[in-house]
Design an enzyme around this catalytic site. Sequence first.
Site, PDB file in Angstrom:
ATOM      1  N   ARG A  90       0.841  -1.201   0.000  1.00 41.56           N
ATOM      2  CA  ARG A  90       0.000   0.000   0.000  1.00 41.56           C
ATOM      3  C   ARG A  90       0.883   1.261   0.000  1.00 41.56           C
ATOM      4  NH1 ARG A  90      -0.982   4.849   2.345  1.00 41.56           N
ATOM      5  NH2 ARG A  90      -0.431   3.919   4.350  1.00 41.56           N
TER       6      ARG A  90
ATOM      7  N   CYS B 257       9.018   9.617  -1.920  1.00 42.27           N
ATOM      8  CA  CYS B 257       8.497  10.729  -1.144  1.00 42.27           C
ATOM      9  C   CYS B 257       7.954  11.738  -2.146  1.00 42.27           C
ATOM     10  CB  CYS B 257       9.597  11.346  -0.295  1.00 42.27           C
ATOM     11  SG  CYS B 257       9.012  12.764   0.649  1.00 42.27           S
TER      12      CYS B 257
ATOM     13  N   HIS C 196      10.251   6.899   7.366  1.00 41.72           N
ATOM     14  CA  HIS C 196      10.691   6.922   5.975  1.00 41.72           C
ATOM     15  C   HIS C 196      12.188   7.218   5.942  1.00 41.72           C
ATOM     16  CE1 HIS C 196       6.818   7.062   3.497  1.00 41.72           C
ATOM     17  NE2 HIS C 196       6.491   6.677   4.713  1.00 41.72           N
TER      18      HIS C 196
END
Lengths: 302, 302
Positions: free
Chosen positions: B15, B240, B209
């Site tokens: 996802r 990103c 992240h």
Amino acid sequence: MDLPKRVRLVEVGPRDGLQNEAKPVPVDVKVELIDRLTAAGHTTVESGSFVSPRWVPQMASTDEVMARINRKPGVSYPVLVPNKQGMNGAVEARCEEVAVFTAASEAFCRKNTNCSIDESFERFAPVIEAAQKHGMRVRGYISTVVACPYSGDVAPEAVAILADRLFRMGCYEISLGDTIGVGTPAKCVAMVDAVAQHVPREKLAAHFHDTYGQSLANILAVMGRGITVFDTAVAGLGGCPYAKGASGNVGTEDVIYMLNGLGIAHGVDLDAIAETGRFICAALGREPASKVAQALKAQCAA
Amino acid sequence: MDLPKRVRLVEVGPRDGLQNEAKPVPVDVKVELIDRLTAAGHTTVESGSFVSPRWVPQMASTDEVMARINRKPGVSYPVLVPNKQGMNGAVEARCEEVAVFTAASEAFCRKNTNCSIDESFERFAPVIEAAQKHGMRVRGYISTVVACPYSGDVAPEAVAILADRLFRMGCYEISLGDTIGVGTPAKCVAMVDAVAQHVPREKLAAHFHDTYGQSLANILAVMGRGITVFDTAVAGLGGCPYAKGASGNVGTEDVIYMLNGLGIAHGVDLDAIAETGRFICAALGREPASKVAQALKAQCAA
């Protein structure tokens, strides 16, 4: 977290970073690289090595590099010296600091320097002696401090014995190198704690390679154990000759970013280092391995 | 280091990892990806989202994916659900777990979901209600927990208030997302400690992240503060969107490598995950962002 207020970064890009490059890097580029690094605030920049050009052709021009860099007061420019002959070159080049090296694994020492660990000490004993005579500082390197690509895990105590020996011989600082970057935080802490039973923590440096992306976590972990000197390479220069395509030294940018976030002083300007990283990577025709460098570049482009 | 003996990994590659891909990923590939991830030992695999295909076309096939995966007993396959309409899709697809999301920054919430933080709660309140009626578990996401790309630093207390609210509304776990990857260890610890004043630490997950390469250091730091659930993405999938070219979620391989080195149990097989990473990267026509994946690949080639 109990972390130091200040650390020192040792920039190893011009030597450890460039030594495995396939194409020779022009002297002009090396000189500009080193001058940019010191302009960015680095106070220790490993600038080359006096090893046989037959073994490490990339470092053949170290005498010329040393003659042409802008030597800033208060900045140290150590060069790697494997033996007496190399020491002559360092003296002629008016070096003020040299570095000697051994490995914590017999198999690696033999493969890398074609001698046993004991023989490596015999080789550099006269180097240290000569350095002391000439008033030069000596840094000691131990490689494969966590594991060896040929013989597997390395015992922390094996590293400790060698660090003790180097320290007693007169090295002012011992750099502990996880050459193949397989270390994880607990292993690095165990290694550092073992060494610290023999050598004061403030005399130790951690030298991590980012092959498996563990460097920052390892640096954080050993900072928590009193280590305050870290070897880094601008843009994450340096490959791992034992795993082609894998990344090299931990990127100076990445370490600075973490230190800045932690409020730990180090004296090096991130933007200037990132700019220097773009300069050397453009010269090498490649992208920086440092994630911070990549992110800053992406940010500029956006 | 005072670290947990066991952690749980939440695989978000299918996802969070794939949602920003420019080209649609075929359903076949998504199904195989999810089945490989659970075969490797993952017990939570975020498998898609029921958001408008107009906003996130990559996730348009979530109903089909949910119908075709091999649902293993004991494995949870959460799907992201933004509102009542999405919830209908999740119910029809016989999902057993949904995830709702908000942001700790007003600016980000508006830009990302076109509503205020309060309005985001209004939107998903009926989702949580419906989930409870259907016996579905609800996971809560808070993004930009360290900083926002539009409005800068985010106060830990702002995150804490939202986490408390989500927890009281019935979320069984709150995932704290450093969406733009700018966090460093002390900031992440401060944020987690603030949240833990309201929500038990074992109910929190860290979602980092790797844009600036800080993820593993951050994970290590917050593990030291009692966090035991980590969102990761195989191969470091995910970009990103606020810094094109920058890397995405922390790589599952990298986290596993560190955990294995630390002797912390997690139940996922590194080799199987690395193989899965090669599978999805081949399908996407790109190299894995995970350094462990790169190193293992280089090792194979050598």
